[in-house]
Enzyme design. Structure first.
Site, PDB file in Angstrom:
ATOM      1  N   HIS A  90       3.399  -6.176   0.388  1.00 48.64           N
ATOM      2  CA  HIS A  90       4.338  -5.657   1.375  1.00 48.64           C
ATOM      3  C   HIS A  90       4.385  -4.136   1.248  1.00 48.64           C
ATOM      4  O   HIS A  90       4.444  -3.614   0.137  1.00 48.64           O
ATOM      5  CB  HIS A  90       5.752  -6.195   1.132  1.00 48.64           C
ATOM      6  CG  HIS A  90       5.877  -7.677   1.284  1.00 48.64           C
ATOM      7  ND1 HIS A  90       5.226  -8.567   0.454  1.00 48.64           N
ATOM      8  CD2 HIS A  90       6.587  -8.430   2.159  1.00 48.64           C
ATOM      9  CE1 HIS A  90       5.532  -9.800   0.825  1.00 48.64           C
ATOM     10  NE2 HIS A  90       6.347  -9.749   1.856  1.00 48.64           N
ATOM     11  N   ASN A  91       4.394  -3.460   2.377  1.00 50.70           N
ATOM     12  CA  ASN A  91       4.470  -2.001   2.366  1.00 50.70           C
ATOM     13  C   ASN A  91       5.203  -1.544   3.636  1.00 50.70           C
ATOM     14  O   ASN A  91       4.768  -1.850   4.743  1.00 50.70           O
ATOM     15  CB  ASN A  91       3.065  -1.397   2.308  1.00 50.70           C
ATOM     16  CG  ASN A  91       3.084   0.113   2.113  1.00 50.70           C
ATOM     17  OD1 ASN A  91       4.134   0.716   1.924  1.00 50.70           O
ATOM     18  ND2 ASN A  91       1.924   0.729   2.179  1.00 50.70           N
TER      19      ASN A  91
END
Length: 330
Positions: A90-91
């Site tokens: 996740h970013n």
């Protein structure tokens, strides 16, 4: 039926030879109707993936939430560099001086380790500062969007006792198959059992062993939140006295709209030690819940970090050569 179906598949997808038939029976419809609806929801990108959700730590991976402070003119370039690491699942860009937030994992046999990997990414992105925020205590991890509107505002979070397990090559082979997105067919696990040369009975037996050991949290559907109507997600962060951390963490985890709730370390430049991720249809909905959480907990020091850009969101691929390949290029 769509909303009921989405909620059912997020909760737990049946580990049986004909899972869509099992879902159909529960919803009082036909297997073909469920297959058609799921295919439509996938094409509309409302369903992101249906596969096993594993516990990274129990698989021997080291992981942490990481925040970088990056010059706003270099954000896209920095995000691309971070995303190239296979351990980044996740970013997000968030509305804070620490503007890039990502989850980072390294394999059990990593030669660099977690801290060194983060250092390398900090150097490559030109980040001005970085905060490493590993989990100290987990109160909840359960991403289930209330697509029906019938879910209670609060829910009891059950603590599950897990059996000990020593992973064998057979377990790992099954994990590699379970982490793949299933196909929308009457027997979606057929390809896996043929690939592994196992019977259905043995395949599901191993899957249940992994679940009993807490290695597999559950097998379920993950939605694309925004396309499913949940346009806002807030990472609420709280300053909690150490002696009250556990009590307030458990209290916040009971809110159904909270998908993740953890205690993490605090630093002189980051005083917040309790994190609660909230999903809502609107920012106002999230704001309202955060205010309610503040009133109930009596906490006065807190922040709300909204995601404005999703740079990356995908499941980690465990036991993948990509980890070694990334390290070999350093």
């Amino acid at each position: 039926m769509e909303n009921e179906l989405l909620y059912e598949m997020q909760n737990a997808f049946p580990m049986t030879q004909r899972p869509f038939m099992a879902v159909a029976n529960k919803l009082d419809t036909t297997e073909q109707e469920v297959l058609n609806t799921v295919q439509k929801l996938k094409e509309e990108k409302i369903i992101r993936q249906t596969s096993a959700i594993f516990d990274t730590k129990r698989l021997g991976y080291k992981s942490s939430l990481v925040a970088f402070k990056v010059d706003e003119n270099k954000v896209d370039q920095a995000a691309d560099i971070i995303n190239q690491h296979p351990g980044v699942s996740h970013n997000y860009l968030r509305n804070h001086d620490y503007n890039i937030w990502f989850t980072m994992a390294v394999a059990p046999d990593s030669k660099l380790g977690l801290e060194k990997t983060i250092e390398i990414l900090k150097e490559r992105t030109g980040a001005q500062d970085a905060i490493t925020l590993p989990t100290l205590k987990m109160f909840k991890i359960s991403v289930k969007m209330d697509t029906t509107g019938k879910r209670a505002k609060k829910e009891k979070v059950k603590k599950v006792a897990h059996k000990e397990i020593e992973l064998t090559p057979e377990h790992i082979a099954v994990i590699k198959e379970l982490q793949k997105d299933i196909t929308v067919t009457k027997e979606p696990f057929k390809e896996a059992i043929e690939q592994l040369d196992l019977t259905y009975e043995r395949f599901f037996e191993i899957a249940n062993e992994l679940k009993d050991a807490g290695v597999m949290r559950r097998f379920a559907t993950i939605l694309n939140h925004r396309k499913a109507g949940f346009g806002a997600n807030a990472m609420s962060v709280w300053v909690v006295p150490e002696e009250k951390g556990e009590e307030i963490g458990k209290q916040m985890a009971e809110f159904s709209a909270v998908s993740h709730c953890y205690l993490r370390p605090s630093y002189p430049n980051w005083p917040y030690n309790l994190f609660a991720m909230i999903h809502g249809k609107t920012q106002e909905e999230c704001d309202s819940l955060i205010e309610e959480m503040a009133q109930q907990s009596g906490l006065t020091e807190y922040g709300k970090l909204y995601s404005t850009v999703e740079f990356k969101k995908q499941r980690l691929v465990y036991f993948d050569d990509a980890f070694k390949e990334w390290e070999a290029q350093v």
